[in-house]
Design an enzyme around this catalytic site. Structure first.
Site, PDB file in Angstrom:
ATOM      1  N   ARG A  77       0.884  -1.243   0.070  1.00 55.78           N
ATOM      2  CA  ARG A  77      -0.066   0.105  -0.180  1.00 55.78           C
ATOM      3  C   ARG A  77       1.040   1.201  -0.031  1.00 55.78           C
ATOM      4  O   ARG A  77       1.795   1.399   1.036  1.00 55.78           O
ATOM      5  CB  ARG A  77      -0.893   0.123   1.211  1.00 55.78           C
ATOM      6  CG  ARG A  77      -1.593   1.339   1.309  1.00 55.78           C
ATOM      7  CD  ARG A  77      -2.462   1.248   2.757  1.00 55.78           C
ATOM      8  NE  ARG A  77      -2.904   2.604   2.761  1.00 55.78           N
ATOM      9  CZ  ARG A  77      -3.051   3.561   3.880  1.00 55.78           C
ATOM     10  NH1 ARG A  77      -2.675   3.020   4.958  1.00 55.78           N
ATOM     11  NH2 ARG A  77      -3.595   4.573   3.585  1.00 55.78           N
ATOM     12  N   GLU A 167      -7.116   8.401   6.530  1.00 57.14           N
ATOM     13  CA  GLU A 167      -7.404   8.898   7.977  1.00 57.14           C
ATOM     14  C   GLU A 167      -7.959  10.378   7.923  1.00 57.14           C
ATOM     15  O   GLU A 167      -7.176  11.162   8.301  1.00 57.14           O
ATOM     16  CB  GLU A 167      -6.342   8.719   8.979  1.00 57.14           C
ATOM     17  CG  GLU A 167      -5.680   7.504   9.036  1.00 57.14           C
ATOM     18  CD  GLU A 167      -4.472   7.269  10.173  1.00 57.14           C
ATOM     19  OE1 GLU A 167      -3.837   8.435  10.523  1.00 57.14           O
ATOM     20  OE2 GLU A 167      -4.024   5.958  10.275  1.00 57.14           O
ATOM     21  N   ASN A 293      -7.218   1.302  10.084  1.00 55.33           N
ATOM     22  CA  ASN A 293      -5.984   1.653  10.790  1.00 55.33           C
ATOM     23  C   ASN A 293      -5.740   1.738  12.263  1.00 55.33           C
ATOM     24  O   ASN A 293      -6.701   2.490  12.833  1.00 55.33           O
ATOM     25  CB  ASN A 293      -5.459   3.085  10.167  1.00 55.33           C
ATOM     26  CG  ASN A 293      -4.997   3.283   8.910  1.00 55.33           C
ATOM     27  OD1 ASN A 293      -5.307   2.096   8.178  1.00 55.33           O
ATOM     28  ND2 ASN A 293      -4.716   4.322   8.422  1.00 55.33           N
ATOM     29  N   TYR A 295      -4.141   1.068  16.074  1.00 50.92           N
ATOM     30  CA  TYR A 295      -2.586   1.398  16.746  1.00 50.92           C
ATOM     31  C   TYR A 295      -3.123   1.059  18.420  1.00 50.92           C
ATOM     32  O   TYR A 295      -2.362   0.418  18.972  1.00 50.92           O
ATOM     33  CB  TYR A 295      -2.213   2.619  16.645  1.00 50.92           C
ATOM     34  CG  TYR A 295      -1.323   2.771  15.228  1.00 50.92           C
ATOM     35  CD1 TYR A 295      -0.329   2.345  15.020  1.00 50.92           C
ATOM     36  CD2 TYR A 295      -2.544   3.129  14.085  1.00 50.92           C
ATOM     37  CE1 TYR A 295       0.399   2.293  13.837  1.00 50.92           C
ATOM     38  CE2 TYR A 295      -1.779   3.593  12.891  1.00 50.92           C
ATOM     39  CZ  TYR A 295      -0.613   2.971  12.651  1.00 50.92           C
ATOM     40  OH  TYR A 295      -0.065   2.971  11.470  1.00 50.92           O
ATOM     41  N   GLU A 368      -3.314  -0.253   8.386  1.00 47.41           N
ATOM     42  CA  GLU A 368      -2.209  -0.087   9.094  1.00 47.41           C
ATOM     43  C   GLU A 368      -2.449  -0.490  10.340  1.00 47.41           C
ATOM     44  O   GLU A 368      -3.421  -0.568  11.281  1.00 47.41           O
ATOM     45  CB  GLU A 368      -2.229   1.412   9.355  1.00 47.41           C
ATOM     46  CG  GLU A 368      -1.749   2.356   8.048  1.00 47.41           C
ATOM     47  CD  GLU A 368      -1.627   3.832   8.275  1.00 47.41           C
ATOM     48  OE1 GLU A 368      -1.299   4.050   9.369  1.00 47.41           O
ATOM     49  OE2 GLU A 368      -1.733   4.554   7.337  1.00 47.41           O
TER      50      GLU A 368
HETATM   51  O1  IFM Z   1       2.814   7.445   9.973  1.00 55.03           O
HETATM   52  C1  IFM Z   1       1.295   7.490  10.382  1.00 55.03           C
HETATM   53  C2  IFM Z   1       0.578   7.244   8.837  1.00 55.03           C
HETATM   54  O2  IFM Z   1       0.804   8.346   8.081  1.00 55.03           O
HETATM   55  C3  IFM Z   1      -0.880   7.386   9.327  1.00 55.03           C
HETATM   56  N1  IFM Z   1      -1.149   6.535  10.193  1.00 55.03           N
HETATM   57  C4  IFM Z   1      -0.427   6.637  11.561  1.00 55.03           C
HETATM   58  C5  IFM Z   1       0.895   6.407  11.448  1.00 55.03           C
HETATM   59  C6  IFM Z   1       1.778   6.353  12.480  1.00 55.03           C
HETATM   60  O3  IFM Z   1       1.679   7.620  13.180  1.00 55.03           O
END
Ligand code: IFM
Length: 462
Positions: A77, A167, A293, A295, A368
């Site tokens: 990606r 995002e 995405n 985290y 992500e």
């Molecule tokens: O680096 C970023 C990315 O550009 C978008 N999502 C989160 C990642 C980590 O902060």
């Protein structure tokens, strides 16, 4: 992990974005983006770092495609830089810029790697910011669709998966409300316009992409995060519900249900953008997939937050009341990543389950997932990033479990393939499977990258 089973055809990949890796910021006719401008404002980015050179993939992407092949990735990606293709954001096409992506797609396909192309990962042409206020201007939505068409006319015969936006919450909130990202605005009216016009741009671009390539699969990538109240109090629970509306539901609801979340929308009445009659139908055209995405999770408490000379409605938390939970979780990996983000794999399950139960079980790619840690190259020439390896292993197990439970999970992309420019943190935070020595541009596959490669190979063998 050999018992972790994924659905047939599940894709394992890695992700990057243009501004974070390409460099070549003014090469071959590229126009400036809002990030090119923002990084030059004193004090905005750690140590004044810029993406001028970054991981320098613009001059030659071939070594990195060779690394991807060595890792055994099914998919990659990457994002297209809008001002590299259209230096003024519209009008004349910079053929050299388009050629770059054309060659990259060919090289990926030749290596057996499927390209997943993101069209907007925050590097808006500065010209559009200057002329129409960027996405705060309604015209930007139509211009985005025009740009999507330019790219699709060149790459659409070979690209199967398109991600319109990356995002949009971050671009709107950090860029237009909190002033932490480009273009550095702090204006609640601009913020909500940027939300709406990005979504509208997504809808218009998706229609254009589908008209040009009927087989194209079109989606977008949302940063989603389960939100918990910091305590059991009614006030904190209400804050968590509102924060959920201001982050997750602000995008999922219009995209999947054709309406903005009611409580938030009513609270934001003074700042709402004009919404025309057909807008919501355009935005809610069915998605071919949702990109998640993920985290971390967030915990919020009631916060009386009034950052804009009293303009904000009382109590709108916007994660500003975020607190760190203590004393829970699996201690086999550090509790927090190098970003200070809690490592919480169960949150990914929760999100995927929510997409299944509340949003119609769309096909999902985790577009992500990953973690930054303070990696070092050791005397043996390696990067022993056990914490990242464990992070990836745990999150991959969660995706497999979600698929077993009926979530339509189709693929998983590590953020990131390479160490890169981490926005306001500059090069201080490393997310890569591959270590980049930014002084020499030398690459070293980290232990996590070697592990991921083996993991992918074992899945194929199994
Ligand atoms: O680096 C970023 C990315 O550009 C978008 N999502 C989160 C990642 C980590 O902060």
């Amino acid at each position: 992990m050999s018992d972790v089973v994924f659905p047939p055809g599940f894709l394992f990949g890695a992700a990057t974005s243009a501004y974070q890796i390409e460099g070549g910021h003014d090469a071959d006719g590229k126009g400036p983006s809002v990030w090119d401008r923002f990084v030059r404002r004193p004090g905005r980015v750690h140590k004044g770092h810029t993406g001028d050179v970054a991981a320098n993939t613009y001059p030659d992407f071939r070594p990195d495609v060779a690394i991807m092949r060595r890792l055994g990735l099914d998919a990659y990606r990457f994002s297209v830089s809008w001002p590299r293709v259209l230096p003024s954001g519209r009008g004349a096409v910079n053929q050299a810029g388009l050629d770059y992506y054309d060659r990259l797609v060919d090289a990926l396909l030749a290596a057996g790697i499927a390209p997943f192309v993101t069209l907007f990962h925050w590097d808006l042409p500065q010209a559009l910011q200057d002329e129409i206020g960027g996405f705060a201007g309604r015209d930007c939505a139509a211009l985005f669709a025009d740009y999507a068409e330019v790219v699709a006319r060149r790459l659409g015969d070979r690209v199967g998966h398109w991600i319109t936006l990356n995002e949009p919450w971050v671009y709107a909130t950090l860029g237009h409300l909190r002033g932490l990202h480009a273009p550095g605005r702090r204006n609640p009216w601009a913020f909500l316009r940027v939300v709406h016009h990005q979504l509208l741009g997504h809808g218009l671009a998706a229609a254009r992409l589908r008209a040009l390539s009927p087989a194209a699969r079109v989606g977008l990538s949302l940063n989603l995060s389960p939100i918990y109240p910091a305590t059991d109090s009614d006030a904190d629970r209400a804050a968590a519900r509102l924060a959920d509306e201001a982050t997750n539901r602000l995008f999922l609801d219009p995209l999947c249900h054709g309406r903005y979340p009611a409580a938030l929308w009513s609270r934001l009445r003074p700042f709402r953008p004009p919404v025309r009659p057909d807008d919501m139908a355009t935005i809610a055209a069915p998605l071919d997939f949702v990109g998640v995405n993920y985290y971390t999770r967030a915990r919020v408490r009631r916060a009386w937050y009034v950052p804009f000379l009293g303009l904000w409605p009382d109590g709108l938390p916007l994660l500003t009341g975020e607190v760190k939970p203590e004393g829970e979780g699996d201690e086999s990996v550090p509790r927090y990543s190098g970003m200070g983000w809690e490592v919480y794999p169960a949150g990914l399950f929760e999100l995927l389950w929510r997409l299944k139960t509340e949003y119609g079980n769309p096909p999902v790619y985790v577009t992500e997932n990953g973690a930054a840690y303070p990696d070092t190259l050791t005397a043996d020439g390696r990067v022993h990033d056990e914490a990242r390896r464990a992070y990836l292993e745990q999150h991959l197990a969660v995706v497999a479990a979600a698929a077993r439970a009926g979530v339509d999970a189709r693929g998983y992309f590590v953020w990131s393939l390479l160490d890169n420019f981490e926005w306001t943190y500059g090069y201080d935070k490393r997310f890569g499977l591959v270590y980049v020595d930014f002084a020499t541009q030398r690459r070293v596959i980290k232990d996590s990258g070697l592990w991921y490669s083996e993991f992918i190979r074992n899945r194929r063998a199994g």
